[in-house]
Design a protein around this motif. Structure first.
Motif, mmCIF file in Angstrom:
data_model
loop_
_atom_site.group_PDB
_atom_site.id
_atom_site.type_symbol
_atom_site.label_atom_id
_atom_site.label_comp_id
_atom_site.label_asym_id
_atom_site.label_seq_id
_atom_site.Cartn_x
_atom_site.Cartn_y
_atom_site.Cartn_z
ATOM 1 N N GLY A 181 0.767 -1.225 0.000
ATOM 2 C CA GLY A 181 0.000 0.000 0.000
ATOM 3 C C GLY A 181 0.804 1.283 0.000
ATOM 4 O O GLY A 181 0.386 2.269 0.622
ATOM 5 N N CYS A 182 1.931 1.299 -0.700
ATOM 6 C CA CYS A 182 2.722 2.523 -0.843
ATOM 7 C C CYS A 182 3.738 2.316 -1.953
ATOM 8 O O CYS A 182 4.374 1.255 -2.034
ATOM 9 C CB CYS A 182 3.441 2.862 0.460
ATOM 10 S SG CYS A 182 4.511 4.316 0.344
ATOM 11 N N ALA A 183 3.911 3.340 -2.784
ATOM 12 C CA ALA A 183 4.888 3.244 -3.870
ATOM 13 C C ALA A 183 6.313 3.092 -3.338
ATOM 14 O O ALA A 183 7.181 2.518 -4.003
ATOM 15 C CB ALA A 183 4.793 4.479 -4.770
ATOM 16 N N GLY A 184 6.558 3.581 -2.113
ATOM 17 C CA GLY A 184 7.894 3.477 -1.534
ATOM 18 C C GLY A 184 8.311 2.070 -1.162
ATOM 19 O O GLY A 184 9.475 1.821 -0.853
ATOM 20 N N MET A 185 7.369 1.118 -1.190
ATOM 21 C CA MET A 185 7.676 -0.277 -0.849
ATOM 22 C C MET A 185 8.173 -1.076 -2.057
ATOM 23 O O MET A 185 8.478 -2.267 -1.924
ATOM 24 C CB MET A 185 6.424 -0.968 -0.300
ATOM 25 C CG MET A 185 5.829 -0.335 0.936
ATOM 26 S SD MET A 185 4.281 -1.202 1.404
ATOM 27 C CE MET A 185 3.704 -0.184 2.770
#
Length: 220
Positions: A181-185
């Motif tokens: 649930g996050c592009a940073g992952m």
């Protein structure tokens, strides 16, 4: 004829997140295929972690899309899909939101899905969106890392925490696939999938895959 371009927009201003997107999307680049360009939104906050952050980037995103005459498609690479509808109003070219695409891809892989959120306060925002999409019946659960966007992008300790949360979603909530649930992952997808043994969807990869198909079929 120049190659068609897909612009992947990171709505925050953290260059580490944009770099992670570039790494995660490398397998989707191929000879003769569309050019994949990742770009940070200069006006964006360092991390999109509240409804105020989501609302605040909507019009800057639209201006970026409206002012771009080069790209054949756009991907908004933030799991809250900020500005998705106003950007779609501003162009006749396709605009993809990674949350929408990530969830739809998970539904194609499994009966139920779980979401790993950045923080507890992100979950009500995500749930509102899933209700709008009419997909809450397929959601097994959503659990937070309780980390910042910057912390997940830096990578230190993030994967171990994601595995812990992913196992809880799988074993306690009954999730048969996981959406990050996050592009940073993005950089953690493969090792997380290996650890959990169920499909793990990176929503940016899912959205860009859809954009690639759309652009390729439009060109031929």
């Amino acid at each position: 004829m120049p190659r068609p371009r897909i612009l992947v927009i990171n709505p925050n201003s953290n260059p580490a997140v944009t770099q992670g997107l570039e790494e995660a999307l490398k397998p989707l680049g191929f000879e003769g295929g569309p050019e994949l360009v990742c770009q940070s939104l200069a006006e964006g906050p360092f991390g999109i972690e509240s409804q105020a952050d989501v609302d605040g980037v909507a019009m800057p995103l639209r201006k970026l899309v409206e002012g771009d005459n080069r790209s054949a498609a756009f991907v908004i690479a933030c799991y809250s899909d900020p500005g998705l509808q106003v950007c779609r109003e501003g162009t006749d070219r396709p605009v993809f939101g990674i949350a929408e695409c990530g969830v739809l891809t998970a539904l194609a892989r499994a009966e139920t899905f779980g979401v790993i959120a950045i923080a507890q306060r992100s979950i009500p925002r995500h749930m509102r969106y899933l209700r709008q999409m009419g997909l809450t019946d397929r959601l097994a659960g959503e659990r937070p890392l309780n980390m910042s966007v910057a912390e997940t992008a830096s990578g230190e300790g993030t994967l171990a925490r994601m595995i812990e949360v992913g196992r809880a979603l799988r074993d306690e909530d009954g999730a048969c696939a996981i959406v990050m649930g996050c592009a940073g992952m993005a950089r953690h997808r493969r090792p997380l999938e290996d650890a959990l043994g169920i499909p793990v969807i990176d929503p940016t990869q899912a959205a860009v895959t859809m954009a690639l198909g759309t652009v390729q079929f439009s060109a031929h």
